[in-house]
Design a protein around this motif. Structure first.
Motif, PDB file in Angstrom:
ATOM      1  N   ASP A 100       0.856  -1.182   0.000  1.00 36.76           N
ATOM      2  CA  ASP A 100       0.000   0.000   0.000  1.00 36.76           C
ATOM      3  C   ASP A 100       0.896   1.237   0.000  1.00 36.76           C
ATOM      4  O   ASP A 100       2.051   1.183   0.444  1.00 36.76           O
ATOM      5  N   PRO A 101       0.420   2.388  -0.505  1.00 34.23           N
ATOM      6  CA  PRO A 101       1.299   3.551  -0.680  1.00 34.23           C
ATOM      7  C   PRO A 101       2.004   4.038   0.580  1.00 34.23           C
ATOM      8  O   PRO A 101       3.200   4.352   0.537  1.00 34.23           O
ATOM      9  N   SER A 102       1.300   4.121   1.704  1.00 36.59           N
ATOM     10  CA  SER A 102       1.947   4.610   2.918  1.00 36.59           C
ATOM     11  C   SER A 102       3.115   3.725   3.320  1.00 36.59           C
ATOM     12  O   SER A 102       4.195   4.210   3.684  1.00 36.59           O
TER      13      SER A 102
ATOM     14  N   MET B 240      -7.389  -4.254  -4.312  1.00 34.49           N
ATOM     15  CA  MET B 240      -8.275  -5.407  -4.256  1.00 34.49           C
ATOM     16  C   MET B 240      -9.376  -5.258  -3.202  1.00 34.49           C
ATOM     17  O   MET B 240     -10.274  -6.091  -3.124  1.00 34.49           O
ATOM     18  N   SER B 241      -9.304  -4.206  -2.379  1.00 35.75           N
ATOM     19  CA  SER B 241     -10.373  -3.921  -1.433  1.00 35.75           C
ATOM     20  C   SER B 241     -10.308  -2.456  -1.030  1.00 35.75           C
ATOM     21  O   SER B 241      -9.298  -1.774  -1.257  1.00 35.75           O
ATOM     22  N   ARG B 242     -11.391  -1.967  -0.413  1.00 33.30           N
ATOM     23  CA  ARG B 242     -11.438  -0.577   0.021  1.00 33.30           C
ATOM     24  C   ARG B 242     -10.520  -0.325   1.211  1.00 33.30           C
ATOM     25  O   ARG B 242     -10.294   0.839   1.584  1.00 33.30           O
TER      26      ARG B 242
ATOM     27  N   LEU C 171      -7.806   2.292   0.633  1.00 37.07           N
ATOM     28  CA  LEU C 171      -8.110   3.686   0.333  1.00 37.07           C
ATOM     29  C   LEU C 171      -7.502   4.680   1.317  1.00 37.07           C
ATOM     30  O   LEU C 171      -6.927   5.691   0.891  1.00 37.07           O
ATOM     31  N   PRO C 172      -7.602   4.467   2.650  1.00 38.92           N
ATOM     32  CA  PRO C 172      -6.986   5.443   3.565  1.00 38.92           C
ATOM     33  C   PRO C 172      -5.486   5.604   3.344  1.00 38.92           C
ATOM     34  O   PRO C 172      -4.959   6.718   3.382  1.00 38.92           O
ATOM     35  N   SER C 173      -4.776   4.494   3.102  1.00 41.25           N
ATOM     36  CA  SER C 173      -3.338   4.560   2.855  1.00 41.25           C
ATOM     37  C   SER C 173      -3.047   5.318   1.568  1.00 41.25           C
ATOM     38  O   SER C 173      -2.127   6.137   1.505  1.00 41.25           O
ATOM     39  N   TYR C 174      -3.845   5.074   0.552  1.00 39.68           N
ATOM     40  CA  TYR C 174      -3.660   5.735  -0.748  1.00 39.68           C
ATOM     41  C   TYR C 174      -3.876   7.241  -0.607  1.00 39.68           C
ATOM     42  O   TYR C 174      -3.085   8.052  -1.109  1.00 39.68           O
TER      43      TYR C 174
ATOM     44  N   LEU D 136      -6.901   5.557  -9.338  1.00 40.17           N
ATOM     45  CA  LEU D 136      -7.172   4.366  -8.520  1.00 40.17           C
ATOM     46  C   LEU D 136      -8.538   3.776  -8.826  1.00 40.17           C
ATOM     47  O   LEU D 136      -9.538   4.497  -8.899  1.00 40.17           O
ATOM     48  N   THR D 137      -8.569   2.450  -8.987  1.00 38.82           N
ATOM     49  CA  THR D 137      -9.813   1.703  -9.147  1.00 38.82           C
ATOM     50  C   THR D 137      -9.808   0.534  -8.163  1.00 38.82           C
ATOM     51  O   THR D 137      -8.806  -0.176  -8.051  1.00 38.82           O
TER      52      THR D 137
END
Length: 309
Positions: free
Chosen positions: A131-133, A159-161, A164-167, A177-178
């Motif tokens: 994940d990005p963070s 692959m899951s929501r 999203l917070p890390s992104y 992002l999808t």
């Protein structure tokens, strides 16, 4: 019209087990039915590189343990994989590159895509790792170059929501992002009727009357095997007729961290509890074992969204 050509980059792929590898191959099969030509680019160790041609897609395995002696057991296979991915993609006839999971194959693909002007898609598969963070906070050799390559992808798949917070915290571009959840074949994986469950237990040699708990996944520290077995010792002391079924990889290279971890946890289990555990090993039919069980246990420490769930 020329079909779209996609290169799928993944480090671990059969014959080495990888849950993401299984999902990715199913993706290639589905794309082939839609007229998309896919090539899987993966690593292999202990045998020569090979090229496997299947119905609608290919598998190119690149040997990464090219150096003899102790260096084969070092981390050099990672940068070797990155370099060989770059060389392969510079020669491959491809329209888009899709990298699955964080490894040096992503960085090799990034260089090849920059040189050829190809779009690069990165799929995040494991929270706490890709994940990005997690990626952008990590400091390692050539960190700035690695971070630029990671940030420079043309699109990202989660692959899951849960990603999203890390992104968002990493300040990544929202329009790239999808979220695409992992697919499940609901004809294959579905609840069984009571009678079908009894038949499944009989076929697998399980007691038709006592409670059965199933775990599906590699028997490693990240999947929480130690938590599961410690809990099972308590369960078995209270319910002597209970059975635990472990479906997943339980054989590891000698002296590896995974082998030492598994043997330590297995030997610590009381004898009575150990006798109530059925080790099914790595299987192609996990649906039979899940269908025979009353409950599913999955104490994993880190996931993207475990396919077993």
């Amino acid at each position: 019209m020329t079909p779209l050509r996609v290169a799928m980059v993944i480090q671990r792929f059969r014959p080495e087990f990888s849950g993401q590898g299984i999902q990715m191959e199913q993706l290639c099969q589905a794309l082939a039915r839609r007229g998309v030509a896919s090539t899987i680019v993966a690593s292999v160790r202990g045998r020569p590189s090979d090229d496997e041609r299947l119905d609608g897609y290919r598998v190119r395995r690149l040997r990464t343990d090219l150096l003899p002696g102790p260096l084969r057991r070092s981390g050099l296979y990672q940068p070797t994989f990155g370099l060989r991915v770059c060389a392969a993609l510079l020669r491959e006839r491809v329209d888009v590159v899709h990298a699955h999971g964080l490894n040096d194959g992503l960085y090799g693909a990034s260089v090849a895509c920059c040189l050829r002007g190809l779009p690069l898609v990165f799929e995040m598969t494991l929270m706490g790792v890709d994940d990005p963070s997690s990626v952008l906070e990590r400091r390692q050799w050539l960190s700035s170059a690695r971070h630029r390559a990671y940030r420079g992808c043309d699109a990202y798949v989660a692959m899951s929501r849960a990603f999203l917070p890390s992104y968002e915290a990493a300040g990544m571009p929202a329009d790239r992002l999808t979220v695409i959840p992992q697919g499940v074949d609901t004809n294959r994986f579905r609840p069984l009727s009571p009678e079908a469950r009894r038949q499944a237990r009989a076929a697998l040699g399980l007691d038709p009357s006592g409670p059965v708990v199933a775990f599906v996944g590699s028997l490693i520290e990240r999947k929480g095997l130690d938590v599961l077995l410690a809990a099972w010792a308590i369960v078995q002391a209270r319910r002597a007729d209970a059975r635990l079924v472990l479906v997943g990889q339980d054989q590891f290279p000698a002296a590896s961290d995974e082998a030492r971890f598994f043997e330590r946890q297995w030997s610590a289990l009381p004898a009575a509890a150990r006798a109530s555990v059925h080790r099914a090993g790595l299987r192609d039919d996990p649906e039979r074992w899940l269908g025979a069980a009353d409950a599913f246990a999955f104490p994993s420490r880190r996931e993207g969204f475990g396919s077993a769930i």
